[in-house]
Design a protein around this motif. Structure first.
Motif, PDB file in Angstrom:
ATOM      1  N   LEU A 156      40.884   6.786  20.919  1.00  0.00           N
ATOM      2  CA  LEU A 156      41.508   6.303  21.854  1.00  0.00           C
ATOM      3  C   LEU A 156      41.945   4.971  21.067  1.00  0.00           C
ATOM      4  CD1 LEU A 156      41.450   3.640  24.139  1.00  0.00           C
ATOM      5  CD2 LEU A 156      39.592   2.674  23.845  1.00  0.00           C
TER       6      LEU A 156
ATOM      7  N   LEU B 198      32.510   5.115  22.609  1.00  0.00           N
ATOM      8  CA  LEU B 198      34.118   4.956  22.886  1.00  0.00           C
ATOM      9  C   LEU B 198      34.926   6.215  22.451  1.00  0.00           C
ATOM     10  CD1 LEU B 198      35.545   1.479  22.478  1.00  0.00           C
ATOM     11  CD2 LEU B 198      35.055   2.447  24.584  1.00  0.00           C
TER      12      LEU B 198
ATOM     13  N   ASN C 138      37.065  -1.999  27.300  1.00  0.00           N
ATOM     14  CA  ASN C 138      36.638  -0.600  27.350  1.00  0.00           C
ATOM     15  C   ASN C 138      35.097  -0.976  27.041  1.00  0.00           C
ATOM     16  OD1 ASN C 138      38.384   1.276  27.778  1.00  0.00           O
ATOM     17  ND2 ASN C 138      39.446   0.450  26.336  1.00  0.00           N
TER      18      ASN C 138
END
Length: 221
Positions: free
Chosen positions: A117, A113, A139
């Motif tokens: 974020l 990720l 996610n």
């Protein structure tokens, strides 16, 4: 065909997967973001069940949890808990044995990720818990699903660990892998084949479902 070992196996796999989902996901998150020098040591400990022979792990668990050890005697005398040759002991052994199969896919998902974020979530006033549960976890759904399926399937296929720590008690610790071994030892190949075939079909179906979900419409192309 005996259904009791199969039901016990899937019960063990489901409970172990649920426990590892609770403890493995936070551990994977910590490993993905920690900068401590102890990270390689923790990763090595977590990954040990992958390369360690199951009988070795089962043997040391048997020694650690049996009445010959201080901890085992304390559990038995103080709390009335006997983990050796019990279903609870099987759960504990399965959690330890399948830990890397939950942690490693989820850790890879967290590590993939983008850093911004989390930063964007914090800048919007989200707490660390809300960021973790409502931003990061959604996610990495593919990694979570992969970890859960690998954990479940790995637990279903256990033999050495469950034999060492649980023995072969019908209705208590006699899971499918032990039952298959017993049938082969008794030359009951038909019964062994039936149990093996059921495990094969269920395992293949679960894996097929995972690949289908992960690939989505690409599956049909």
């Amino acid at each position: 065909m005996e259904w009791e070992p199969l039901l016990l196996t899937f019960k063990l796999a489901a409970i172990s997967t649920l426990i590892l989902l609770i403890i493995g996901v936070p551990l994977a998150y910590w490993l993905a973001h920690t900068k401590t020098r102890l990270k390689p040591v923790v990763e090595a400990v977590v990954s040990m069940p992958i390369i360690l022979p199951p009988t070795v792990l089962g043997f040391y668990l048997l020694i650690a949890l049996g009445n010959s050890s201080f901890f085992g005697r304390w559990l038995n005398d103080t709390l009335g808990i006997q983990l050796v040759f019990s279903f609870s002991g099987l759960v504990l052994a399965s959690v330890i044995y399948s830990l890397p199969f939950m942690v490693q896919p989820v850790q890879s998902g967290f590590a993939a990720l983008p850093q911004n974020l989390r930063e964007a979530s914090y800048s919007l006033g989200k707490s660390k818990f809300n960021t973790f549960s409502k931003v990061l976890l959604p996610n990495i759904k593919t990694s979570l699903l992969t970890g859960m399926v690998l954990t479940f399937a790995h637990t279903v296929g256990e033999f050495g660990v469950v034999l060492m720590i649980g023995g072969n008690i019908p209705g208590e610790t006699r899971v499918a892998s032990i039952a298959i071994y017993d049938e082969v030892e008794a030359l009951n190949y038909d019964s062994a084949n039936q149990l093996s075939f059921v495990l094969f079909v269920i395992s293949f179906t679960i894996l097929l479902l995972v690949y289908f979900i992960n690939n989505g419409k690409k599956f049909w192309r």
